[in-house]
Design an enzyme around this catalytic site. Structure first.
Site, PDB file in Angstrom:
ATOM      1  N   HIS A 122       0.820  -1.217   0.000  1.00 42.87           N
ATOM      2  CA  HIS A 122       0.000   0.000   0.000  1.00 42.87           C
ATOM      3  C   HIS A 122       0.854   1.267   0.000  1.00 42.87           C
ATOM      4  O   HIS A 122       1.911   1.340   0.617  1.00 42.87           O
ATOM      5  CB  HIS A 122      -0.920   0.010   1.226  1.00 42.87           C
ATOM      6  CG  HIS A 122      -0.180  -0.034   2.538  1.00 42.87           C
ATOM      7  ND1 HIS A 122       0.274   1.093   3.175  1.00 42.87           N
ATOM      8  CD2 HIS A 122       0.189  -1.074   3.316  1.00 42.87           C
ATOM      9  CE1 HIS A 122       0.873   0.761   4.301  1.00 42.87           C
ATOM     10  NE2 HIS A 122       0.845  -0.568   4.404  1.00 42.87           N
ATOM     11  N   ASP A 123       0.393   2.255  -0.752  1.00 44.56           N
ATOM     12  CA  ASP A 123       0.961   3.612  -0.764  1.00 44.56           C
ATOM     13  C   ASP A 123       2.358   3.690  -1.366  1.00 44.56           C
ATOM     14  O   ASP A 123       3.040   4.708  -1.222  1.00 44.56           O
ATOM     15  CB  ASP A 123       0.968   4.222   0.650  1.00 44.56           C
ATOM     16  CG  ASP A 123      -0.403   4.215   1.293  1.00 44.56           C
ATOM     17  OD1 ASP A 123      -1.272   4.985   0.837  1.00 44.56           O
ATOM     18  OD2 ASP A 123      -0.630   3.421   2.229  1.00 44.56           O
ATOM     19  N   GLY A 140       5.063  -0.906   2.851  1.00 45.29           N
ATOM     20  CA  GLY A 140       4.220   0.258   2.619  1.00 45.29           C
ATOM     21  C   GLY A 140       5.007   1.548   2.491  1.00 45.29           C
ATOM     22  O   GLY A 140       6.042   1.736   3.121  1.00 45.29           O
TER      23      GLY A 140
END
Length: 267
Positions: A122-123, A140
């Site tokens: 994520h991200d 992340g």
């Protein structure tokens, strides 16, 4: 209605947005909020999920899971994105997650190669022309700048930035930022010198590589602090765009930069 390019055993949401020429293999699943651009090929048993946009001419191979929710306990089902650009190759069983509410999205740029079993959490932001070899793992919020190479079985700590035209050797553990143009390897990863092959392939001149090599020597071999080394580099090579990029990268580093190996060779 979708064309005959979609295998009859594939499960495609009527809400998904697919270009007319998309090819989808047997057993693949495409859910509601997915958009897939022209010329894409989705292999057998892939899952394209979440609020995911895939650009043009991407090839996604068997069993890849694209757009699944973050592996983050703070995630509470917020509407977040995965944005994939054009001309990417995503090999077998890769996993790419949507973002969290912290940044709202995960981004994969254009022309990247993700080898089998790579993971983009994520991200993350991955630029253009990057290679992530088999089982390369981005935690992340990792940023990988343009034309960087991440070796097989490399693990990159959350919030690390990997500078452009750098290369990380296989099985490395990366817990701090990797400066642009560097070769990096180890557990934990250390800088070994310039990525000469990558620089040549990118068209950087011999003169500019020599200037960069001298900058690396000041930065990693002079014994100066990072602050004083960057000041010295700026005073000696203020006209070099590559050196300016290197200095700006170091100044903006949030996790600090990987240190030098004692075997570093910069010129």
């Amino acid at each position: 209605m979708y064309s005959m390019n979609i295998h009859p055993s594939a499960v495609i949401s009527k809400k998904a947005k697919l270009a007319d020429d998309v090819i989808i293999g047997p057993g693949a699943v495409v859910t509601d909020d997915v958009t897939i651009g022209k010329g894409c090929v989705i292999g057998a048993h892939c899952v394209i999920d979440g609020n995911t946009t895939i650009g043009q001419r991407c090839r996604i191979f068997t069993g890849a899971i694209i757009g699944s929710i973050p592996q983050d306990l703070k995630y509470k089902g917020e509407k977040t994105l995965l944005q994939i650009g054009d001309d990417n190759i995503i090999r077998e069983y890769c996993t790419l997650n949507v973002g969290t509410i912290e940044s709202g999205k995960t981004v994969l740029g254009n022309g990247n190669l993700l080898m089998a079993y790579s993971h983009i959490a994520h991200d993350c932001i991955v630029g253009n022309g990057c290679i992530i070899a088999n089982n390369g793992t981005l935690a992340g919020h990792v940023t990988v700048e343009d034309k960087a190479v991440v070796g097989g079985l490399v693990a990159i700590h959350q919030f690390v930035t990997v500078g452009k035209l750098s290369i990380i050797g296989g099985c490395s553990k990366v817990v701090q930022d990797v400066v642009p143009f560097a070769t990096c390897d180890g557990h934990p990863a250390k800088i070994f010198g310039l990525n000469l092959i990558g620089l040549r392939r990118a068209g950087v001149s011999s003169a500019d590589m020599k200037i960069l090599g001298h900058a690396f020597k000041i930065l990693f071999n002079s014994g100066l602090s990072i602050k004083h080394a960057t000041e010295e580099i700026q005073s000696q090579a203020s006209s070099s765009s590559e050196v300016a990029y290197l200095v700006d990268f170091i100044k903006n580093s949030q996790r600090g930069i990987c240190h030098s190996s004692k075997k570093a060779h910069n010129e």
